[in-house]
Motif scaffolding. Structure first.
Motif, PDB file in Angstrom:
ATOM      1  N   ALA A 134       8.374  18.423   3.283  1.00  0.00           N
ATOM      2  CA  ALA A 134       7.722  17.978   4.421  1.00  0.00           C
ATOM      3  C   ALA A 134       6.322  17.482   4.087  1.00  0.00           C
ATOM      4  N   GLY A 135       5.908  16.410   4.845  1.00  0.00           N
ATOM      5  CA  GLY A 135       4.636  15.682   4.728  1.00  0.00           C
ATOM      6  C   GLY A 135       4.818  14.411   3.656  1.00  0.00           C
ATOM      7  N   PRO A 136       3.505  13.630   3.862  1.00  0.00           N
ATOM      8  CA  PRO A 136       3.567  12.441   3.079  1.00  0.00           C
ATOM      9  C   PRO A 136       3.518  12.919   1.458  1.00  0.00           C
ATOM     10  N   VAL A 137       3.894  11.743   0.696  1.00  0.00           N
ATOM     11  CA  VAL A 137       3.477  11.964  -0.802  1.00  0.00           C
ATOM     12  C   VAL A 137       2.249  11.117  -1.068  1.00  0.00           C
ATOM     13  N   PHE A 138       1.076  11.746  -1.597  1.00  0.00           N
ATOM     14  CA  PHE A 138       0.023  11.247  -1.962  1.00  0.00           C
ATOM     15  C   PHE A 138      -0.175  10.701  -3.366  1.00  0.00           C
ATOM     16  N   ALA A 139      -1.082   9.859  -3.810  1.00  0.00           N
ATOM     17  CA  ALA A 139      -1.371   9.377  -4.943  1.00  0.00           C
ATOM     18  C   ALA A 139      -2.589   8.856  -5.156  1.00  0.00           C
ATOM     19  N   ALA A 140      -3.229   9.072  -6.343  1.00  0.00           N
ATOM     20  CA  ALA A 140      -4.671   8.641  -6.841  1.00  0.00           C
ATOM     21  C   ALA A 140      -4.554   8.028  -8.101  1.00  0.00           C
ATOM     22  N   VAL A 199      -7.517   7.111  -3.004  1.00  0.00           N
ATOM     23  CA  VAL A 199      -6.384   7.894  -2.791  1.00  0.00           C
ATOM     24  C   VAL A 199      -5.554   7.423  -1.505  1.00  0.00           C
ATOM     25  N   ALA A 200      -4.064   7.272  -1.688  1.00  0.00           N
ATOM     26  CA  ALA A 200      -3.263   6.797  -0.756  1.00  0.00           C
ATOM     27  C   ALA A 200      -2.100   7.699  -0.350  1.00  0.00           C
ATOM     28  N   LYS A 201      -1.560   7.307   0.608  1.00  0.00           N
ATOM     29  CA  LYS A 201      -0.112   8.197   0.874  1.00  0.00           C
ATOM     30  C   LYS A 201       0.734   7.155   1.523  1.00  0.00           C
ATOM     31  N   VAL A 202       1.958   7.892   1.350  1.00  0.00           N
ATOM     32  CA  VAL A 202       3.278   7.195   2.011  1.00  0.00           C
ATOM     33  C   VAL A 202       3.959   7.962   2.740  1.00  0.00           C
ATOM     34  N   GLU A 203       4.101   7.910   4.106  1.00  0.00           N
ATOM     35  CA  GLU A 203       4.646   8.720   5.078  1.00  0.00           C
ATOM     36  C   GLU A 203       6.054   9.162   5.024  1.00  0.00           C
ATOM     37  N   VAL A 204       6.415  10.070   5.804  1.00  0.00           N
ATOM     38  CA  VAL A 204       7.797  10.577   5.590  1.00  0.00           C
ATOM     39  C   VAL A 204       8.855   9.550   6.209  1.00  0.00           C
ATOM     40  N   GLU A 205       8.462   8.788   7.266  1.00  0.00           N
ATOM     41  CA  GLU A 205       9.658   7.619   7.532  1.00  0.00           C
ATOM     42  C   GLU A 205       9.821   7.168   6.356  1.00  0.00           C
ATOM     43  N   ARG A 216      12.032  27.871   3.914  1.00  0.00           N
ATOM     44  CA  ARG A 216      13.543  27.504   4.175  1.00  0.00           C
ATOM     45  C   ARG A 216      13.887  28.477   5.341  1.00  0.00           C
ATOM     46  N   LYS A 217      13.491  29.873   5.612  1.00  0.00           N
ATOM     47  CA  LYS A 217      13.824  30.542   6.582  1.00  0.00           C
ATOM     48  C   LYS A 217      13.111  30.129   7.650  1.00  0.00           C
ATOM     49  N   ALA A 218      12.018  29.681   7.656  1.00  0.00           N
ATOM     50  CA  ALA A 218      11.356  29.007   8.863  1.00  0.00           C
ATOM     51  C   ALA A 218      12.048  27.838   9.534  1.00  0.00           C
ATOM     52  N   ILE A 219      12.801  26.977   8.684  1.00  0.00           N
ATOM     53  CA  ILE A 219      13.593  25.942   8.827  1.00  0.00           C
ATOM     54  C   ILE A 219      14.788  26.412   9.559  1.00  0.00           C
ATOM     55  N   GLU A 220      15.399  27.327   8.964  1.00  0.00           N
ATOM     56  CA  GLU A 220      16.578  28.282   9.558  1.00  0.00           C
ATOM     57  C   GLU A 220      16.266  28.519  10.935  1.00  0.00           C
ATOM     58  N   VAL A 221      15.083  29.047  11.250  1.00  0.00           N
ATOM     59  CA  VAL A 221      14.718  29.571  12.655  1.00  0.00           C
ATOM     60  C   VAL A 221      14.570  28.551  13.837  1.00  0.00           C
ATOM     61  N   HIS A 222      13.600  27.723  13.187  1.00  0.00           N
ATOM     62  CA  HIS A 222      12.870  26.564  14.124  1.00  0.00           C
ATOM     63  C   HIS A 222      13.597  25.250  13.871  1.00  0.00           C
ATOM     64  N   GLY A 223      14.479  24.973  13.144  1.00  0.00           N
ATOM     65  CA  GLY A 223      15.023  23.583  12.725  1.00  0.00           C
ATOM     66  C   GLY A 223      13.972  22.920  12.090  1.00  0.00           C
ATOM     67  N   LEU A 224      14.134  21.637  11.896  1.00  0.00           N
ATOM     68  CA  LEU A 224      13.337  20.318  11.327  1.00  0.00           C
ATOM     69  C   LEU A 224      12.375  19.913  12.404  1.00  0.00           C
ATOM     70  N   CYS A 225      11.273  19.701  12.260  1.00  0.00           N
ATOM     71  CA  CYS A 225      10.340  18.637  12.818  1.00  0.00           C
ATOM     72  C   CYS A 225       9.970  17.138  12.301  1.00  0.00           C
ATOM     73  N   GLU A 226       9.409  16.421  13.112  1.00  0.00           N
ATOM     74  CA  GLU A 226       9.084  14.858  12.669  1.00  0.00           C
ATOM     75  C   GLU A 226       8.532  14.719  11.213  1.00  0.00           C
ATOM     76  N   HIS A 227       7.907  16.122  10.698  1.00  0.00           N
ATOM     77  CA  HIS A 227       7.255  15.787   9.306  1.00  0.00           C
ATOM     78  C   HIS A 227       8.158  16.250   8.298  1.00  0.00           C
ATOM     79  N   ARG A 281      11.317  15.812   5.690  1.00  0.00           N
ATOM     80  CA  ARG A 281      11.881  14.637   4.900  1.00  0.00           C
ATOM     81  C   ARG A 281      13.529  14.864   5.256  1.00  0.00           C
ATOM     82  N   LYS A 282      13.935  14.095   6.317  1.00  0.00           N
ATOM     83  CA  LYS A 282      15.448  14.292   6.638  1.00  0.00           C
ATOM     84  C   LYS A 282      16.107  13.945   5.450  1.00  0.00           C
TER      85      LYS A 282
END
Length: 200
Positions: free
Chosen positions: A25-31, A71-77, A173-184, A186-187
């Motif tokens: 989950a979350g963006p990838v960051f680079a510096a 520092v820069a980031k690329v978003e999940v989408e 991983r267990k939290a994903i099993e219980v709550h599913g995926l959110c928009e953050h 990486r599908k």
């Protein structure tokens, strides 16, 4: 073994590294960081080898003393669209775009890189444990990303990102099993709850 201040003496070097490439989950960051040749700090190392409180202290020192940094980031989408490797390289390119001083040689952590404009580069496996500028870049990328994930945790406490920072820990991983995926999440990483049992 102490870090090397540079790879060579003639060209102005920038070290580049990313953080979060293997996360669920979350963006990838680079510096990208250009350090003065005389820069030295006994705690500076590959960010994975440095305690969190020391990473945060080093971030302030690097930002204060670096010749230039960004520092820069690329978003999940976009990660899901172009894949995580290309997204990591793009984040590095975006960071390089922001440097107030233009390097003449890039030192890249890893074994691959997509050429940045006309600037020559060299890749180094475990370069963040060899060169000060790459280590500094790894510290900035890691601390900026951790800070970002701590903020996301406030909105999505069920995944405990303040602790796992989006990595695929057993707890996450267990939290994903219980709550599913959110928009953050990486599908493109195939972390759908129904597939977790097959993967692990």
């Amino acid at each position: 073994m102490s870090l090397l201040s540079c790879f060579q003496e003639e060209l102005l070097e920038a070290g580049c590294d990313e953080a979060g490439r293997g996360c669920y989950a979350g963006p990838v960051f680079a510096a990208a960081v250009i350090l003065p040749k005389e820069f030295h700090h006994p705690l500076l190392n590959d960010s994975k080898q440095v305690k969190e409180e020391n990473r945060n202290a080093l971030r302030l020192i690097i930002e204060e003393q670096a010749t230039a940094y960004a520092v820069a980031k690329v978003e999940v989408e976009e990660i899901d669209q172009i894949n995580i490797l290309k997204a990591s390289f793009k984040a590095m390119h975006l960071a390089l775009d922001q440097l107030k001083q233009k390097p003449q040689l890039l030192l890249i952590d890893g074994n691959r890189f997509i050429k940045y404009k006309r600037t020559p580069h060299r890749t180094f496996v475990k370069g963040d444990g060899r060169f000060a500028s790459i280590a500094a870049a790894s510290i900035l990328a890691k601390t900026y990303r951790d800070e970002y994930m701590l903020n996301l945790h406030e909105q999505f406490p069920q995944y405990n990102w303040k602790k796992n920072k989006g990595y695929g820990t057993e707890e996450h991983r267990k939290a994903i099993e219980v709550h599913g995926l959110c928009e953050h999440h990486r599908k493109s990483f195939n972390i759908d709850p129904l597939k977790l049992a097959e993967l692990f």
